[in-house]
Each structure stands twice: as C-alpha cells, then as structure tokens.
Design an enzyme around this catalytic site. Structure first.
Site, PDB file in Angstrom:
ATOM      1  N   LYS A   1       0.336  -0.942  -0.160  1.00 39.25           N
ATOM      2  CA  LYS A   1       0.254  -0.167  -0.106  1.00 39.25           C
ATOM      3  C   LYS A   1       0.711   1.317   0.065  1.00 39.25           C
ATOM      4  CE  LYS A   1      -0.165  -0.643   4.882  1.00 39.25           C
ATOM      5  NZ  LYS A   1      -1.094  -0.756   6.002  1.00 39.25           N
TER       6      LYS A   1
ATOM      7  N   TYR B   1      15.723  29.875   9.026  1.00 40.32           N
ATOM      8  CA  TYR B   1      14.516  30.995   9.898  1.00 40.32           C
ATOM      9  C   TYR B   1      14.529  30.222  11.262  1.00 40.32           C
ATOM     10  CZ  TYR B   1      12.784  30.678   4.968  1.00 40.32           C
ATOM     11  OH  TYR B   1      12.224  30.951   3.579  1.00 40.32           O
TER      12      TYR B   1
END
Ligand SMILES: *Cc1c(COP(=O)(O)O)cnc(C)c1O
Length: 352
Positions: free
Chosen positions: A37, A256
C-alpha cells in the site's frame, strides 16, 4: 525519479529480496503477502511487486491500488484491506478477482444483495482490540455464518491486526491473541494475523498468511531495536548534494527563526534538499552522511535546503549527501523528527 527536484532516490531491490527471505526464515510455513500500500511505502508499488517473485500474494489498502497491480500483470492473490463500499466496487472486486477484507456489516449486506455465483475469497476482519476496521466480537459468529451462505464466496478467512506489536511485551497483544484464537478455533478456516512487528517478535506463529510491510523495506518495526540488529537491509536511499560551504563567525545564526547560533567560528554546509522533497520539516539534529562521513543538521529544515555542521568532517561543494539509506538509518531520522519511518518513506513515494 521523475520530479525536477535535485534529491535522488534509489531503491535496492536486492535488499528487498533479502528482507523477504528474513520473513521466510521466521515463518517458513506461512504464505506471505507483502504489503505494498501507499506505493509500497514509497518504494514504487509495481517495481516492488515485480521484484518479489517469491511472494504468495500481495496486500493493499484500497481497491484502486489492487486494480493497478492487476492491470500491470500481477496475477497472484491480492488482499484489499478496505474492501469495497458500493455494489459497483464489489463488481470490480469480482471482475479483477480480488480478496476484500470485510470489516462492516453493511459490506455483508452488499455481498448478500449480489446474486452472482462466482468464487471470490474474502477475509472477515475482526476487531480484537485495534478498534479501527473490524467486525465487533459479538457480531463475528453471525457474520461468519452469513458469509458461508453467500454463493459468490468460496472461502472466508479470519484476519486481525495488532495495536501494540511494536512493543512485544505489551499486555494487549496476548488479549488480542486470545480473542482471535477463540473464534478461529471454531471455524478452522484460513487465518492472517501478523504484521512485521508481530512476525519478528513471533507473537503468533501458526497462521496461513502473514502480512509484512515495513520490515521488507528494511526499517525496524520494534521500539528499541535497530534494523541492523534485526538483519534487515535498507531498501531506499535518499541522496542530495552539498551546494555551499559557509564559514560563519561565532554568534552568527543559521536558517529561519535563528534557531541555531554558531558557538564558535565554524563551517556550515548547505544541502539541496528540504521539506519540498519529502525531508521531514520537524527533524532536529538529524544525522546525515556527507561523502560518507556522519554529521548533523543545524537550524530548521527549509523547503529546499538543510544546513549541516561541518566542524568534524572534511567536505567540498559537490559532495554527495545521504539523508537516509545504507549509512544513515531512516529510523534515526524519523526519531529526530518525532515520527516513524513509515511516514518519511510514504512521503517520498508521492514524489516517485
Ligand atoms: C499496513 C498493514 C500491515 C503491514 O504493517 P507493517 O507494520 O508495515 O508490517 C499489515 N496489516 C494491515 C491490516 C495493515 O494495515
């Protein structure tokens, strides 16, 4: 990789096959349905399915995934964990000869309403404690009897899923097993219980089909055990490149939010991968390997770059950087980002 990002993903199919053999070693008497999956946990569903020639079948979450396997020539048994949710989908299950898991009473209504005589196999998925998809224990007997009367159905196996197999000693594992055994002994039908963690911990040895996922991809499903300790080999490797080296002064900040301040004059490397490429934004001090030498992230992960501490290593621009793979375990990176390897691998799979 078809994306125009710089990160480079490679998949080692020999390692995949090695990990499959590890499953066989532990449970030689069970059939194996590799779980493919989410694009085989990011590794490419079709190439994984084609490469696992010794698999007895496959398992996916959704119908569309199963149809894609069939349409690409996979002719083994395919289990669909989420089954079907309409008569049209049931028709596709029949047409493509798929094996749905039945976890809701209304799915049995849909089966009863279908008058075709065919020969599909199904799994009755029962809720022994996972509390996600599964028939409630009180409804299992009547559900099983209903399935046995449906012309469409050849075989109805019993399936369950553990909630805490990653902690082998967790009390709930035995509770789940006891509930499952009580029912499976009544019916003497096919059984499927174990995911990777349960296979490795040998929680439940006698079953017809096991459902390994993460261990095939070479990551550890057990808390406090590394993949290497479990003799699993990493299959995916995620590489980028060192594109800048900055010689920063003591007190200068990186990235940042100024979340890293240089404690001394130091070389800082910039690598061309970030959360836009599937690298986890929440990673803190994650390890990377620059030209084979281990060092760590500093500052925040940006969309298309990360910064690394080059104080302890020799590096030049253009060096290759492994974010995870043979040298850096994806499990370590996941831990540093407060998540599990599954999530990091799946995120990459969206970019394949
Ligand atoms: C995803 C899944 C698996 C595989 O789990 P791993 O931990 O990756 O081995 C097995 N069974 C079910 C029902 C699943 O949803």
């Amino acid at each position: 990789m078809t994306s125009n990002r710089a990160a480079n993903i490679s998949i080692d199919l020999t390692a995949l096959q090695h990990n499959f053999q590890q499953v066989k070693k532990i449970v030689p008497d069970s059939q194996v349905m590799p779980v493919v999956k989410a694009n085989a946990y990011g590794h490419g569903m079709l190439q994984v399915a084609k490469s696992l020639t010794q698999a007895d079948g496959f398992a996916v979450a959704q119908l569309a995934e199963a149809i894609a396997l069939r349409e690409n020539g996979v002719d083994k048994s395919i289990t669909v964990f989420q089954g079907f949710s309409s008569q049209e989908q049931l028709q596709q299950i029949i047409q493509y000869d798929l094996r749905p898991a039945i976890s809701q009473l209304w799915q049995i209504d849909l089966l009863e309403a279908n008058q075709q005589a065919s020969s599909i196999n199904v799994w009755l998925k029962i809720n022994t404690g996972m509390g996600r998809l599964g028939i409630q224990l009180d409804d299992v007997q009547s559900s099983y009897q209903r399935l046995q009367k449906i012309k469409l159905i050849d075989q109805s196996g019993l399936m369950m899923h553990f909630a805490n197999a990653d902690e082998p000693a967790h009390i709930s594992n035995q509770t789940q097993i006891n509930r499952f055994l009580k029912l499976s002994e009544l019916y003497k039908t096919q059984t499927s219980v174990s995911n990777s963690a349960a296979i490795i911990s040998e929680l439940f040895m006698r079953q017809d089909w096991v459902r390994p996922g993460i261990m095939l991809y070479g990551s550890s499903p057990i808390i406090n055990k590394t993949a290497a300790e479990l003799h699993l080999k990493p299959v995916m490797s995620l590489q980028a490149e060192l594109i800048a080296i900055n010689h920063l002064k003591k007190g200068q900040t990186v990235g940042y939010g100024d979340s890293w301040t240089c404690p001394e004059d130091m070389p800082v490397g910039i690598v061309n991968i970030g959360y836009g490429d599937g690298y986890p934004r929440h990673a803190v001090s994650a390890p990377v390997a620059v030209n084979g030498q281990r060092c760590h992230l500093i500052g925040r992960v940006s969309m298309d770059s990360i910064a690394v501490d080059l104080r302890e290593i020799q590096a030049v621009c253009g060096d290759s950087v492994e974010c995870w793979g043979k040298q850096i375990s994806v499990d370590e990176v996941a831990l540093s980002a407060g998540t599990i390897s599954y999530e990091l691998l799946c995120n990459i799979g969206r970019l394949l």
